[in-house]
Design a protein around this motif. Sequence first.
Motif, mmCIF file in Angstrom:
data_model
loop_
_atom_site.group_PDB
_atom_site.id
_atom_site.type_symbol
_atom_site.label_atom_id
_atom_site.label_comp_id
_atom_site.label_asym_id
_atom_site.label_seq_id
_atom_site.Cartn_x
_atom_site.Cartn_y
_atom_site.Cartn_z
ATOM 1 N N LEU A 56 38.968 49.256 42.581
ATOM 2 C CA LEU A 56 40.474 49.382 41.718
ATOM 3 C C LEU A 56 40.877 50.666 41.819
ATOM 4 O O LEU A 56 40.051 51.386 42.787
ATOM 5 C CB LEU A 56 39.734 48.986 40.546
ATOM 6 C CG LEU A 56 38.290 50.496 39.613
ATOM 7 C CD1 LEU A 56 37.948 49.452 38.821
ATOM 8 C CD2 LEU A 56 37.335 50.311 40.236
ATOM 9 N N ILE A 57 42.189 50.951 41.413
ATOM 10 C CA ILE A 57 42.584 51.749 41.860
ATOM 11 C C ILE A 57 42.724 53.104 40.480
ATOM 12 O O ILE A 57 43.295 53.003 39.226
ATOM 13 C CB ILE A 57 44.379 51.350 42.470
ATOM 14 C CG1 ILE A 57 44.115 50.960 43.336
ATOM 15 C CG2 ILE A 57 44.856 52.761 42.687
ATOM 16 C CD1 ILE A 57 45.402 49.997 44.018
ATOM 17 N N GLN A 58 41.774 53.177 39.945
ATOM 18 C CA GLN A 58 41.768 54.434 38.498
ATOM 19 C C GLN A 58 40.650 55.177 38.816
ATOM 20 O O GLN A 58 39.908 55.353 39.906
ATOM 21 C CB GLN A 58 40.862 53.750 38.109
ATOM 22 C CG GLN A 58 41.176 52.114 37.769
ATOM 23 C CD GLN A 58 42.529 52.120 36.730
ATOM 24 O OE1 GLN A 58 42.983 53.234 35.560
ATOM 25 N NE2 GLN A 58 43.336 50.990 36.620
ATOM 26 N N GLY A 94 49.708 44.642 36.919
ATOM 27 C CA GLY A 94 49.579 45.079 38.829
ATOM 28 C C GLY A 94 48.111 44.729 38.735
ATOM 29 O O GLY A 94 47.080 45.594 38.078
ATOM 30 N N ALA A 125 46.712 44.409 42.296
ATOM 31 C CA ALA A 125 46.607 44.927 43.675
ATOM 32 C C ALA A 125 45.142 44.317 44.146
ATOM 33 O O ALA A 125 44.941 43.388 44.911
ATOM 34 C CB ALA A 125 46.112 46.483 43.487
ATOM 35 N N SER A 128 40.252 46.016 38.842
ATOM 36 C CA SER A 128 40.570 46.368 37.113
ATOM 37 C C SER A 128 40.341 44.781 36.789
ATOM 38 O O SER A 128 40.319 45.386 35.671
ATOM 39 C CB SER A 128 42.283 47.153 37.119
ATOM 40 O OG SER A 128 43.116 46.139 37.466
ATOM 41 N N ASP A 136 50.857 39.789 38.495
ATOM 42 C CA ASP A 136 51.362 41.300 40.058
ATOM 43 C C ASP A 136 52.502 40.452 41.211
ATOM 44 O O ASP A 136 52.377 38.885 40.866
ATOM 45 C CB ASP A 136 50.193 41.341 40.885
ATOM 46 C CG ASP A 136 50.465 41.976 42.083
ATOM 47 O OD1 ASP A 136 49.422 43.804 41.281
ATOM 48 O OD2 ASP A 136 51.706 42.463 42.519
ATOM 49 N N ILE A 137 53.512 41.435 41.057
ATOM 50 C CA ILE A 137 54.645 39.950 42.090
ATOM 51 C C ILE A 137 54.230 40.016 43.199
ATOM 52 O O ILE A 137 54.942 39.131 43.810
ATOM 53 C CB ILE A 137 55.212 42.075 42.034
ATOM 54 C CG1 ILE A 137 57.342 40.665 42.577
ATOM 55 C CG2 ILE A 137 55.869 42.911 43.072
ATOM 56 C CD1 ILE A 137 57.975 42.294 42.455
ATOM 57 N N SER A 167 57.095 39.380 38.796
ATOM 58 C CA SER A 167 57.136 40.627 38.416
ATOM 59 C C SER A 167 57.235 40.743 36.920
ATOM 60 O O SER A 167 57.733 39.393 35.783
ATOM 61 C CB SER A 167 59.307 40.669 38.586
ATOM 62 O OG SER A 167 58.997 41.945 38.115
ATOM 63 N N SER A 168 56.530 40.934 36.744
ATOM 64 C CA SER A 168 56.018 41.021 34.607
ATOM 65 C C SER A 168 57.199 41.501 33.950
ATOM 66 O O SER A 168 57.097 41.339 32.745
ATOM 67 C CB SER A 168 55.097 42.284 34.758
ATOM 68 O OG SER A 168 55.489 43.375 35.509
ATOM 69 N N ASP A 186 49.823 48.738 33.968
ATOM 70 C CA ASP A 186 49.968 49.243 35.737
ATOM 71 C C ASP A 186 51.085 49.085 37.383
ATOM 72 O O ASP A 186 49.983 48.247 38.092
ATOM 73 C CB ASP A 186 48.379 49.413 36.292
ATOM 74 C CG ASP A 186 47.828 50.503 36.397
ATOM 75 O OD1 ASP A 186 48.598 51.264 37.218
ATOM 76 O OD2 ASP A 186 46.721 50.777 37.597
ATOM 77 N N SER A 187 52.261 48.435 37.101
ATOM 78 C CA SER A 187 52.856 47.516 38.213
ATOM 79 C C SER A 187 53.329 48.839 38.482
ATOM 80 O O SER A 187 53.013 50.088 39.688
ATOM 81 C CB SER A 187 52.841 46.648 37.547
ATOM 82 O OG SER A 187 54.219 46.417 36.444
ATOM 83 N N HIS A 226 61.129 50.347 34.591
ATOM 84 C CA HIS A 226 60.199 48.886 34.945
ATOM 85 C C HIS A 226 59.062 48.418 33.368
ATOM 86 O O HIS A 226 59.283 47.635 33.426
ATOM 87 C CB HIS A 226 59.633 48.645 36.142
ATOM 88 C CG HIS A 226 58.624 47.461 36.119
ATOM 89 N ND1 HIS A 226 59.205 46.650 36.177
ATOM 90 C CD2 HIS A 226 57.940 47.348 36.091
ATOM 91 C CE1 HIS A 226 58.462 45.273 36.525
ATOM 92 N NE2 HIS A 226 57.409 46.393 36.515
HETATM 93 C C1 LIG Z 1 48.920 50.235 41.018
HETATM 94 S S1 LIG Z 1 48.214 48.743 41.711
HETATM 95 C C2 LIG Z 1 47.364 48.227 40.957
HETATM 96 C C3 LIG Z 1 46.219 48.732 40.630
HETATM 97 C C4 LIG Z 1 45.694 47.785 39.110
HETATM 98 N N1 LIG Z 1 45.749 48.134 37.958
HETATM 99 C C5 LIG Z 1 44.029 48.675 39.690
HETATM 100 O O1 LIG Z 1 43.585 49.150 38.712
HETATM 101 O O2 LIG Z 1 43.054 48.352 40.560
HETATM 102 C C6 LIG Z 1 49.895 48.266 41.465
HETATM 103 C C7 LIG Z 1 50.162 46.957 41.169
HETATM 104 O O3 LIG Z 1 51.783 46.585 40.872
HETATM 105 C C8 LIG Z 1 52.483 45.314 41.756
HETATM 106 N N2 LIG Z 1 53.913 45.265 40.774
HETATM 107 C C9 LIG Z 1 54.751 45.629 41.628
HETATM 108 N N3 LIG Z 1 55.191 46.089 41.808
HETATM 109 C C10 LIG Z 1 55.417 44.809 40.162
HETATM 110 C C11 LIG Z 1 56.206 44.295 39.505
HETATM 111 N N4 LIG Z 1 57.526 43.998 39.134
HETATM 112 N N5 LIG Z 1 55.321 43.220 38.613
HETATM 113 C C12 LIG Z 1 53.986 43.521 38.666
HETATM 114 N N6 LIG Z 1 53.786 43.666 39.386
HETATM 115 C C13 LIG Z 1 53.826 44.491 40.612
HETATM 116 C C14 LIG Z 1 51.763 45.588 43.078
HETATM 117 O O4 LIG Z 1 52.085 44.825 43.663
HETATM 118 C C15 LIG Z 1 50.674 46.519 43.072
HETATM 119 O O5 LIG Z 1 49.332 45.508 43.291
#
Ligand SMILES: C[S@@+](CC[C@H](N)C(=O)[O-])C[C@H]1O[C@@H](n2cnc3c(N)ncnc32)[C@H](O)[C@@H]1O
Length: 271
Positions: free
Chosen positions: A52-54, A78, A80, A84, A120-121, A146-147, A171-172, A178
């Motif tokens: 996870l990216i936290q 988001g 990834a 998470s 997630d996109i 896309s969210s 977290d996207s 956005h």
């Molecule tokens: C920072 S990472 C998420 C980390 C995750 N929440 C975690 O804690 O491990 C960002 C994610 O947002 C996604 N993302 C980017 N643009 C997006 C959009 N328009 N809608 C949804 N997800 C998107 C990316 O594909 C990526 O996987």
Amino acid sequence: MMNEIQSFQTEVAENIAGLRQDTDVQALSRVWLREITRYKYAYNFSWMGRPLIQFPQDMAALQELVWLVQPDLIIETGIAHGGSLVMSASLLALLDYCDAVNAGVPLNPSATNRRVLGIDIDIRQHNRTAIEAHPMAHRIDMIEGSSIAPEVITRVREIASGYRQVLVLLDSNHTHEHVLAELEAYAPLVSKNSYCVVFDTLIEDMPADLVSGRPWGKGNNPKTAVWEYLRLLEVEGRTGADGTPLSLENDKTTEGKLLITVAPDGYLKRV
Ligand SMILES: C[S@@+](CC[C@H](N)C(=O)[O-])C[C@H]1O[C@@H](n2cnc3c(N)ncnc32)[C@H](O)[C@@H]1O
């Protein structure tokens, strides 16, 4: 006369109030955050085997919020690697466990109504496969898109309408535009006394060169979106999905006690 529990709580509240006034320790924390970000520190961790990216501090805060709010739906933008989602699902599993203990019945994992909805996109196939193979997968749903796409928002709203206590984690894509659109779409789904946590508001507080090569940066990030959305709530007002006025408050206690967080000004409580 205060009992032992009350006096401990009072002591903790005083500790946090002290931290909130201590500009030295706040400055030290900012320096530490700045230096550690160069190493992509947030990438170093995993939850039950999924990366996870936290920051660990924000993970600890989420556990406290989940216990406090007792959500039956956690919406996350988001995904990834899915860590998470797995963390949220595991915290909901603990709530189910506690409910079963309190009711004096055996835990039945397949009887749960508590779920996590991730959006997630781009859900990479290797991540999807690993998430779907995880023991927590039975309480995780994922939408690829896309969210802020209208069809995704409509679907999430439909799903959320079947739940009682909704917690939202954003977290996207971290651009102002956005995140503001995400807040417009998802903040109204947050239940009273629950939270909308907006991650990576920290970008606003970091030197510009730390985030070069990204579409977001100083002046264009989740924190500026939070400020703008709170201003819009104040000036124009918004209505929650439950039909009552939406009011969000910046929970400075969480930020105050963490100090080390990627979400300064991002812990928003619906009051
Ligand atoms: C920072 S990472 C998420 C980390 C995750 N929440 C975690 O804690 O491990 C960002 C994610 O947002 C996604 N993302 C980017 N643009 C997006 C959009 N328009 N809608 C949804 N997800 C998107 C990316 O594909 C990526 O996987």
